[in-house]
Design an enzyme around this catalytic site. Structure first.
Site, PDB file in Angstrom:
ATOM      1  CB  CYS A 128      -0.945  -0.007   1.188  1.00 55.66           C
ATOM      2  SG  CYS A 128      -2.014  -1.468   1.212  1.00 55.66           S
ATOM      3  CG  HIS A 256      -1.729   4.588   5.298  1.00 51.44           C
ATOM      4  ND1 HIS A 256      -1.579   4.577   3.925  1.00 51.44           N
ATOM      5  CD2 HIS A 256      -1.929   3.290   5.656  1.00 51.44           C
ATOM      6  CE1 HIS A 256      -1.658   3.323   3.480  1.00 51.44           C
ATOM      7  NE2 HIS A 256      -1.886   2.531   4.510  1.00 51.44           N
ATOM      8  CG  HIS A 292      -6.251   1.042   1.365  1.00 50.95           C
ATOM      9  ND1 HIS A 292      -5.283   1.515   0.510  1.00 50.95           N
ATOM     10  CD2 HIS A 292      -5.588   0.564   2.453  1.00 50.95           C
ATOM     11  CE1 HIS A 292      -4.093   1.319   1.044  1.00 50.95           C
ATOM     12  NE2 HIS A 292      -4.257   0.756   2.228  1.00 50.95           N
TER      13      HIS A 292
END
Length: 363
Positions: A128, A256, A292
């Site tokens: 990620c 994040h 995400h």
């Protein structure tokens, strides 16, 4: 960039108005996966193969065109960050017999469809934080004079295997991603792509939209999936050192913010530790609106940070109503967007295995 909210302008406009792109999932058995919602790009009634590649092609072409970069006679490298690459197309090939070749599973063909002059196309698969690592590699290529310009990109589409994993770790069906909220239920996937053009300094007087001051990295290997405060703090401090800034110089943070049980309190503790004496600027996150987006997440947050500073308005964290205790000392922005006067932003991106990337950008 391309997100569930639209292109770059549409995405930023939607974020500033508090819109969310959450929607029911299609093309998968949601009851079997125990995941019914996500932040998908609506690009047709039938699922196409190589969707991530198509978004990558579009965003790379847009970035090069909008930058005004003349690629003739120049060494233009392309670095693509991706968590899953074209795994969904591989899944469809295996389960449904959809056509796929090994060459198409890498992004070389997708990039060269619009940038055939590229000297090389590299793929960085760092979970990620892949977009952040791609940006760091691009800085190295320029610093070592191995390229005159680098197109940095990130992309991912949802995969059934990743959705399966998400569905196995929750007790209840998650209907929205809620970063830093006490009642967060877990992560939901988004999809899309983002791209930018990075140069040492345009020689022909073209305008500079922003400057990357530094990218800090750490790979702490603390756990397969659980983040670690020390590893995240190390990446932040590495970024500050490389950028030549102190915590008090940071005006805002794009967190994040995955809305998960472990990431949010861990990231909040790390931010509190780094900015304890400086006080810290405003903190926001975009995954409550975009989901995400894996390999594209770092660059999407970066572009939102740049646009927020250029426009003088910062979007709030969508889905945040009751902040967690760990964020008590942070100025996490909930509710509505606010006017700002900001020059330097920090962008966080963390991946499985403790693969962390923190970017410092100035406008």
């Amino acid at each position: 960039m391309l997100t569930c909210l639209g292109d770059a302008d549409d995405t930023v406009a939607a974020l500033l108005t508090g819109a969310s792109g959450v929607a029911p999932l299609r093309f998968v058995d949601t009851e079997k996966l125990f995941v019914g919602f996500g932040y998908p790009i609506d690009d047709g009634d039938r699922e196409r193969s190589f969707r991530a590649s198509s978004w990558l092609t579009e965003t790379v072409a847009d970035a090069v065109r909008e930058s005004g970069l003349d690629v003739s006679g120049k060494r233009v490298a392309v670095v693509v960050g991706s968590g899953l690459r074209e795994l969904r197309s591989l899944e469809r090939w295996h389960a449904d017999g959809a056509g796929a070749t090994l060459r198409e599973l890498h992004f070389d063909a997708a990039v060269r469809a619009v940038l055939p002059e590229a000297t090389e196309v590299l793929t960085v698969s760092n979970a990620c934080s892949a977009g952040g690592y791609a940006l760091a590699l691009a800085l190295d290529l320029l610093a070592l004079d191995e390229a005159d310009a680098v197109v940095v990109a990130g992309c991912d589409s949802m995969t059934e295997s990743m959705l399966t994993m998400i569905g196995r770790v929750g007790d209840e069906l998650v209907t929205e991603l809620r970063p830093f909220d006490r009642d967060r239920g877990g992560v939901l996937l988004g999809e899309g792509a983002a791209a930018l053009v990075l140069e040492r300094e345009p020689a022909d007087g073209r305008p500079v939209l922003a400057r990357i001051l530094g990218v800090g990295l750490s790979c702490d290997a603390h756990h397969e999936t659980a983040p670690d405060v020390a590893g995240i703090v190390a990446a932040m401090r590495d970024a500050h050192t490389r950028a030549g800034v102190a915590p008090e110089d940071i005006d805002l943070v794009l967190a994040h913010g995955t809305g998960t049980a472990l990431n949010d309190p861990t990231e909040a503790r790390a931010l509190t530790e780094v900015f304890a004496e400086a006080g810290g600027g405003l903190v926001t996150a975009i995954k409550g609106a975009t989901g995400h987006t894996s390999g594209g997440a770092a660059l999407m947050s970066l572009l939102v940070a740049v646009e927020a500073m250029r426009r003088g308005r910062l979007p709030a964290v969508i889905g945040l109503a009751d902040p967690i205790d760990e964020a008590a000392d942070l100025a996490v922005l909930a509710g509505e967007s606010v006017p700002i006067q900001a020059r330097i932003a920090q962008v966080n991106a963390f991946g499985f295995g403790g693969v962390n990337a923190v970017t410092i950008v100035e406008v």
